[in-house]
Design an enzyme around this catalytic site. Structure first.
Site, short mmCIF file in Angstrom:
data_model
loop_
_atom_site.label_atom_id
_atom_site.label_comp_id
_atom_site.label_asym_id
_atom_site.label_seq_id
_atom_site.Cartn_x
_atom_site.Cartn_y
_atom_site.Cartn_z
CG HIS A 124 -0.67 4.56 -3.95
ND1 HIS A 124 -0.27 4.50 -2.63
CD2 HIS A 124 -2.00 4.78 -3.91
CE1 HIS A 124 -1.31 4.70 -1.83
NE2 HIS A 124 -2.37 4.88 -2.59
CG ASN A 296 -2.59 0.56 3.50
OD1 ASN A 296 -1.47 0.60 4.03
ND2 ASN A 296 -2.79 0.91 2.25
C1 FCB Z 1 -6.40 3.87 0.80
C2 FCB Z 1 -5.47 4.37 -0.28
C3 FCB Z 1 -4.95 5.76 -0.05
C4 FCB Z 1 -5.99 6.69 0.55
C5 FCB Z 1 -6.67 6.04 1.73
C6 FCB Z 1 -7.70 6.90 2.40
O1 FCB Z 1 -7.25 2.91 0.28
O2 FCB Z 1 -4.38 3.50 -0.41
O3 FCB Z 1 -4.42 6.24 -1.26
O4 FCB Z 1 -6.86 7.11 -0.41
O5 FCB Z 1 -7.26 4.83 1.35
#
Ligand code: FCB
Length: 463
Positions: A124, A296
């Site tokens: 990450h 996500n």
């Molecule tokens: C995503 C990231 C995460 C967080 C969110 C708001 O892009 O993966 O770490 O910062 O956004």
């Protein structure tokens, strides 16, 4: 708090919460951790809002027991965290740092003791700085180093971890990190960002092999798939949206699930196109079957065929695909200035399912909102807007599942307020507030709402 009905989910649906190492751990030099590109970036004056950095963050490294207790009381089935590569290999290669591995060993044990499934993400964004100094993701060697690191972690935790995520949002690593320059390492380059994209995919493929060899039962990758909307029906705006679709989504989905790079990629990359870093056999490695796809989702993005300000022609294509983002008028905006459009979440998932019929099951690995939280006179955080955001996005997710999309779980972003990258501590995504002076944790109304959703789901499943 809201009295609206709670969205419902199929039996066996998993509820979770997510975090990432650099955003919460702090303890930046503890127990032999080496520097990462985010340490360097955040310590460079002017790059992060407020001059903030992750040196202390939420001090999760020392307070993980408290955080696991919060997860247990929340009632989640599963917890997504990330492993900091520079804790495991401080310079990105060579033998493991036992103390670094020991932290995740203890975290995994604490989670299991609390009845929570640990789901680690291997990358990450905190690349060891030593690897960046040797070329970072521009260099093919970084993918090989990532495979080695994966084996160390898989051998250390694989007896207790069954589900693994290789990478988080390679779009951000490659394009925001190496082209736009607003994430570490802060590079503003053209073709090297494309090499980074390929090497990240290769790293994912090599790591998948290593995880399988170590006996992993489920392997997936997390993508920030975007719902791209054309600003108008004009052919030019529609073509811009289609180019953005390739850059944001197809560049990952096609090699991962269709065995090829997108057909229109040369048109998208223009003068930056250069496949010299791709080797025969890479696509076979990248396209190895996966058990789930992590998605996500935060907001839709509207694009237009608009002019941009980038003066450097070498950079223009890479930056251009991001720059023509247009404001979406109407919906409420979060403190990230992101429009709240829950229907776009349903549309994204239904469309994905239609376009890629061979996809593995989906896990929503992040979703949430940054809001201007305040502690009220009663000592609580009444984050009504976040509750509404979560309720409406979970309803949108429930609608997608009812429309036939195979989604097996949902992780809220985030358990804790944390270091929001270039925004430092100025944006709060947590369902638990962190007081950055005292490091005290305070569950917000959204925590209690999510807890009730999970409890209601359980009652339904057992009732
Ligand atoms: C995503 C990231 C995460 C967080 C969110 C708001 O892009 O993966 O770490 O910062 O956004």
């Amino acid at each position: 708090m809201t009295t609206d009905p709670l969205p419902t989910f199929p039996a066996g649906f998993l509820f979770g919460a997510a975090t990432a190492s650099y955003q919460i751990e702090g303890a930046a030099t503890a127990d032999g951790r080496g520097p990462s590109i985010w340490d360097t970036y955040s310590h460079t004056p002017g790059l992060v809002l407020g001059g903030h950095n992750g040196d202390v963050a939420c001090d999760h490294y020392h307070r993980y027991h408290e955080d696991v207790a919060l997860l247990r009381d929340l009632g989640v089935d599963t917890y997504r965290f990330s492993v900091a590569w520079p804790r495991i290999q401080p310079t990105g290669s060579g033998t493991a740092n036992p103390k670094g591995l020991d932290f995740y060993d203890r975290l995994v044990d604490a989670l299991l003791a609390a009845g929570i499934e640990p789901v680690p993400t291997l990358y990450h964004w905190d690349l060891p700085q030593a690897l960046e100094d040797a070329g970072g993701w521009r260099s093919r060697d970084t993918a090989e180093r990532f495979a080695e690191y994966t084996t160390i972690v898989a051998e250390g935790l694989g007896d207790r971890v069954r589900r693994w995520i290789t990478l988080n949002e390679p779009f951000c690593s490659a394009f925001i990190g190496y082209a736009v320059g607003r994430h570490a390492p802060g590079a503003r380059e053209g073709t090297p960002a494309l090499a980074a994209a390929h090497h990240l995919l290769l790293a994912h493929g090599l790591a998948t092999r290593r995880l399988r060899a170590a006996g992993a039962s489920e392997v997936g990758i997390t993508l920030n798939l975007d719902r791209l909307l054309a600003a108008s029906d004009s052919p030019a705006d529609r073509a811009a949206a289609d180019r953005a679709e390739t850059l944001h989504n197809r560049v990952w989905l096609e090699p991962l699930f269709n065995g090829a790079y997108p057909a229109n990629e040369d048109e998208v990359w223009g003068p930056l196109a250069d496949g010299s870093f791709r080797r025969e056999g890479d696509l076979d490695i990248i396209g190895a079957p996966l058990d789930f796809l992590g998605v996500n989702f935060y907001r839709p993005i509207m694009v237009a065929d608009a002019p941009h300000n980038e003066p450097d022609p070498a950079l223009r294509t890479a930056v251009d695909v991001r720059a023509p983002e247009q404001p979406i008028e109407g919906p409420r905006r979060t403190t990230m200035d992101w429009p709240v459009v829950p229907d776009a979440f349903t549309d994204l998932l239904v469309d994905l399912d239609r376009r890629y019929p061979g996809l593995p099951p989906i896990l929503i690995t992040e979703n949430g909102s940054a809001e201007p939280d305040e502690v009220a006179a009663d000592g609580k955080v009444h984050d009504t807007d976040r509750v509404a955001y979560l309720r409406d996005h979970l309803s949108a997710l429930s609608a997608a599942i009812k429309a036939g999309v195979d989604v097996r779980g949902y992780f809220v972003w985030s358990l804790l307020d944390n270091f929001e990258w270039a925004y430092g501590y100025e944006r709060r995504f947590g369902i638990v507030r962190v007081d950055y002076d005292t490091l005290e944790r305070l569950p917000k109304d959204s925590y209690h709402w999510y807890r009730e959703l999970i409890a209601a789901h359980r009652r339904e499943a057992t009732g």
